[in-house]
Design a protein around this motif. Sequence first.
Motif, PDB file in Angstrom:
ATOM      1  N   GLY A   1      58.411  66.046   9.096  1.00  0.00           N
ATOM      2  CA  GLY A   1      57.247  66.619   8.428  1.00  0.00           C
ATOM      3  C   GLY A   1      57.011  65.997   7.066  1.00  0.00           C
ATOM      4  O   GLY A   1      55.869  65.710   6.682  1.00  0.00           O
ATOM      5  N   ALA A   2      58.099  65.771   6.315  1.00  0.00           N
ATOM      6  CA  ALA A   2      57.978  65.192   4.981  1.00  0.00           C
ATOM      7  C   ALA A   2      57.437  63.770   5.034  1.00  0.00           C
ATOM      8  O   ALA A   2      56.567  63.388   4.235  1.00  0.00           O
ATOM      9  CB  ALA A   2      59.333  65.220   4.273  1.00  0.00           C
ATOM     10  N   ILE A   3      57.920  62.983   5.989  1.00  0.00           N
ATOM     11  CA  ILE A   3      57.450  61.597   6.062  1.00  0.00           C
ATOM     12  C   ILE A   3      56.031  61.540   6.610  1.00  0.00           C
ATOM     13  O   ILE A   3      55.244  60.650   6.247  1.00  0.00           O
ATOM     14  CB  ILE A   3      58.430  60.734   6.886  1.00  0.00           C
ATOM     15  CG1 ILE A   3      58.274  59.260   6.505  1.00  0.00           C
ATOM     16  CG2 ILE A   3      58.241  60.922   8.384  1.00  0.00           C
ATOM     17  CD1 ILE A   3      59.373  58.376   7.045  1.00  0.00           C
ATOM     18  N   ALA A   4      55.657  62.516   7.455  1.00  0.00           N
ATOM     19  CA  ALA A   4      54.272  62.576   7.937  1.00  0.00           C
ATOM     20  C   ALA A   4      53.314  62.877   6.775  1.00  0.00           C
ATOM     21  O   ALA A   4      52.231  62.279   6.670  1.00  0.00           O
ATOM     22  CB  ALA A   4      54.140  63.631   9.030  1.00  0.00           C
ATOM     23  N   ARG A   5      53.715  63.796   5.907  1.00  0.00           N
ATOM     24  CA  ARG A   5      52.875  64.108   4.745  1.00  0.00           C
ATOM     25  C   ARG A   5      52.761  62.895   3.816  1.00  0.00           C
ATOM     26  O   ARG A   5      51.695  62.632   3.237  1.00  0.00           O
ATOM     27  CB  ARG A   5      53.449  65.316   3.995  1.00  0.00           C
ATOM     28  CG  ARG A   5      53.285  66.641   4.750  1.00  0.00           C
ATOM     29  CD  ARG A   5      53.673  67.826   3.889  1.00  0.00           C
ATOM     30  NE  ARG A   5      55.092  67.846   3.562  1.00  0.00           N
ATOM     31  CZ  ARG A   5      56.031  68.396   4.347  1.00  0.00           C
ATOM     32  NH1 ARG A   5      55.695  68.954   5.498  1.00  0.00           N
ATOM     33  NH2 ARG A   5      57.305  68.375   3.966  1.00  0.00           N
ATOM     34  N   ALA A   6      53.851  62.157   3.674  1.00  0.00           N
ATOM     35  CA  ALA A   6      53.813  60.953   2.850  1.00  0.00           C
ATOM     36  C   ALA A   6      52.892  59.904   3.465  1.00  0.00           C
ATOM     37  O   ALA A   6      52.186  59.182   2.739  1.00  0.00           O
ATOM     38  CB  ALA A   6      55.222  60.386   2.689  1.00  0.00           C
ATOM     39  N   ALA A   7      52.869  59.814   4.783  1.00  0.00           N
ATOM     40  CA  ALA A   7      51.983  58.864   5.450  1.00  0.00           C
ATOM     41  C   ALA A   7      50.520  59.241   5.247  1.00  0.00           C
ATOM     42  O   ALA A   7      49.671  58.387   4.975  1.00  0.00           O
ATOM     43  CB  ALA A   7      52.329  58.791   6.936  1.00  0.00           C
ATOM     44  N   VAL A   8      50.223  60.532   5.371  1.00  0.00           N
ATOM     45  CA  VAL A   8      48.851  61.008   5.159  1.00  0.00           C
ATOM     46  C   VAL A   8      48.404  60.715   3.730  1.00  0.00           C
ATOM     47  O   VAL A   8      47.238  60.367   3.470  1.00  0.00           O
ATOM     48  CB  VAL A   8      48.747  62.512   5.472  1.00  0.00           C
ATOM     49  CG1 VAL A   8      47.399  63.069   5.018  1.00  0.00           C
ATOM     50  CG2 VAL A   8      48.948  62.765   6.961  1.00  0.00           C
TER      51      VAL A   8
ATOM     52  N   GLN B   1      51.479  57.016   1.089  1.00  0.00           N
ATOM     53  CA  GLN B   1      52.712  56.558   0.444  1.00  0.00           C
ATOM     54  C   GLN B   1      53.621  55.802   1.412  1.00  0.00           C
ATOM     55  O   GLN B   1      54.536  55.094   0.982  1.00  0.00           O
ATOM     56  CB  GLN B   1      53.460  57.763  -0.135  1.00  0.00           C
ATOM     57  CG  GLN B   1      52.662  58.534  -1.167  1.00  0.00           C
ATOM     58  CD  GLN B   1      53.279  59.885  -1.498  1.00  0.00           C
ATOM     59  OE1 GLN B   1      54.208  60.337  -0.830  1.00  0.00           O
ATOM     60  NE2 GLN B   1      52.759  60.546  -2.526  1.00  0.00           N
ATOM     61  N   VAL B   2      53.378  55.968   2.699  1.00  0.00           N
ATOM     62  CA  VAL B   2      54.219  55.355   3.724  1.00  0.00           C
ATOM     63  C   VAL B   2      53.306  54.757   4.792  1.00  0.00           C
ATOM     64  O   VAL B   2      52.303  55.374   5.178  1.00  0.00           O
ATOM     65  CB  VAL B   2      55.158  56.403   4.372  1.00  0.00           C
ATOM     66  CG1 VAL B   2      55.905  55.806   5.557  1.00  0.00           C
ATOM     67  CG2 VAL B   2      56.144  56.936   3.347  1.00  0.00           C
ATOM     68  N   ASP B   3      53.635  53.559   5.257  1.00  0.00           N
ATOM     69  CA  ASP B   3      52.898  52.929   6.352  1.00  0.00           C
ATOM     70  C   ASP B   3      53.520  53.397   7.675  1.00  0.00           C
ATOM     71  O   ASP B   3      54.663  53.053   7.971  1.00  0.00           O
ATOM     72  CB  ASP B   3      52.996  51.409   6.238  1.00  0.00           C
ATOM     73  CG  ASP B   3      52.233  50.688   7.352  1.00  0.00           C
ATOM     74  OD1 ASP B   3      51.685  51.379   8.250  1.00  0.00           O
ATOM     75  OD2 ASP B   3      52.192  49.444   7.319  1.00  0.00           O
ATOM     76  N   PRO B   4      52.796  54.178   8.485  1.00  0.00           N
ATOM     77  CA  PRO B   4      53.380  54.702   9.727  1.00  0.00           C
ATOM     78  C   PRO B   4      53.883  53.614  10.666  1.00  0.00           C
ATOM     79  O   PRO B   4      54.810  53.843  11.450  1.00  0.00           O
ATOM     80  CB  PRO B   4      52.225  55.492  10.355  1.00  0.00           C
ATOM     81  CG  PRO B   4      51.301  55.804   9.234  1.00  0.00           C
ATOM     82  CD  PRO B   4      51.414  54.663   8.282  1.00  0.00           C
TER      83      PRO B   4
ATOM     84  N   LEU C   1      63.382  56.934   7.163  1.00  0.00           N
ATOM     85  CA  LEU C   1      63.401  58.335   7.576  1.00  0.00           C
ATOM     86  C   LEU C   1      64.570  59.073   6.935  1.00  0.00           C
ATOM     87  O   LEU C   1      64.433  60.227   6.498  1.00  0.00           O
ATOM     88  CB  LEU C   1      63.483  58.436   9.100  1.00  0.00           C
ATOM     89  CG  LEU C   1      63.578  59.849   9.681  1.00  0.00           C
ATOM     90  CD1 LEU C   1      62.360  60.679   9.307  1.00  0.00           C
ATOM     91  CD2 LEU C   1      63.745  59.820  11.194  1.00  0.00           C
ATOM     92  N   ALA C   2      65.718  58.413   6.851  1.00  0.00           N
ATOM     93  CA  ALA C   2      66.903  59.051   6.283  1.00  0.00           C
ATOM     94  C   ALA C   2      66.670  59.491   4.845  1.00  0.00           C
ATOM     95  O   ALA C   2      67.252  60.488   4.391  1.00  0.00           O
ATOM     96  CB  ALA C   2      68.095  58.107   6.355  1.00  0.00           C
ATOM     97  N   ARG C   3      65.809  58.788   4.119  1.00  0.00           N
ATOM     98  CA  ARG C   3      65.543  59.149   2.724  1.00  0.00           C
ATOM     99  C   ARG C   3      64.768  60.457   2.603  1.00  0.00           C
ATOM    100  O   ARG C   3      64.693  61.034   1.511  1.00  0.00           O
ATOM    101  CB  ARG C   3      64.780  58.017   2.034  1.00  0.00           C
ATOM    102  CG  ARG C   3      65.611  56.756   1.831  1.00  0.00           C
ATOM    103  CD  ARG C   3      65.000  55.869   0.752  1.00  0.00           C
ATOM    104  NE  ARG C   3      63.731  55.285   1.179  1.00  0.00           N
ATOM    105  CZ  ARG C   3      63.615  54.122   1.809  1.00  0.00           C
ATOM    106  NH1 ARG C   3      64.697  53.412   2.104  1.00  0.00           N
ATOM    107  NH2 ARG C   3      62.422  53.650   2.130  1.00  0.00           N
ATOM    108  N   TYR C   4      64.201  60.924   3.701  1.00  0.00           N
ATOM    109  CA  TYR C   4      63.445  62.176   3.683  1.00  0.00           C
ATOM    110  C   TYR C   4      64.262  63.356   4.201  1.00  0.00           C
ATOM    111  O   TYR C   4      63.744  64.469   4.296  1.00  0.00           O
ATOM    112  CB  TYR C   4      62.151  62.024   4.495  1.00  0.00           C
ATOM    113  CG  TYR C   4      61.102  61.203   3.780  1.00  0.00           C
ATOM    114  CD1 TYR C   4      60.128  61.808   2.998  1.00  0.00           C
ATOM    115  CD2 TYR C   4      61.115  59.819   3.853  1.00  0.00           C
ATOM    116  CE1 TYR C   4      59.169  61.057   2.322  1.00  0.00           C
ATOM    117  CE2 TYR C   4      60.166  59.049   3.185  1.00  0.00           C
ATOM    118  CZ  TYR C   4      59.200  59.681   2.417  1.00  0.00           C
ATOM    119  OH  TYR C   4      58.255  58.927   1.750  1.00  0.00           O
TER     120      TYR C   4
END
Length: 236
Positions: free
Chosen positions: A134-141, A144-147, A155-158
């Motif tokens: 969920g955290a990385i999905a929000r960052a992608a939206v 901040q992150v290229d999906p 992913l481990a950083r989240y």
Amino acid sequence: MAIVMDGNGRWATDRGISRAEGHRAGGRALADVVQGALEIGLSHLTVYAFSTENWKRASAEVAALTDMVREHIEDEEHLRYDVRLRWAGSPDGLPLDLVDALVHHEHLTRHRTGLTFTVCVNYGGRAELAQAAGAIARAAVAGQVDPARISEHQLARYLPLPDLPDVDLLWRTGGERRTSNFLPWQSTYAELLFTDGYWPDVDRRDLWRAMTSYAQRQRRYGAAPPGPQLPPGQRP
């Protein structure tokens, strides 16, 4: 090292005493194991104290489990030593005073560099992975992150505790042979050790034996074992 401390209830039942007494005995065993970890110089110890599935147990036993954690934290024995306390899990449903104690002692010991002692309370491995997703999905939206370029390291950083290292040895007492939703990301390459004795009967010597068992294993991470050494000039 990570430990599933299993068998408190069965230990108590065998002795004709309450399961709550079994959990208190389990708390005393944990205190001795932490001392053993300090004595041998272990850098990280993570224990499964209360899982998200434990809410299915009777309310009296749930209270005994959370009381065991609270007593272990609030006796402040660990404050006499170089122990950094960390908490993995969700506050949802936990007694407020227990959450306060966990957060307080985590903050109080945050600069310590000896044993990192992580207590998993109201913890579920799949929930932890869902939280990271969920955290990385929000960052992608948020851009901040290229999906298309998400890696396992990214992913481990989240994860809630991104600096918790991979588990070398996962040990479970009580005779069961499963990991029960405990640290699925961090224990992907862990060596597994299952022992039959119940947790309240464990002491620091059992920890040392577990570590000795681990030291005797050969870890290859997918590589083939080295072949026999041939005399110089001889082809295989």
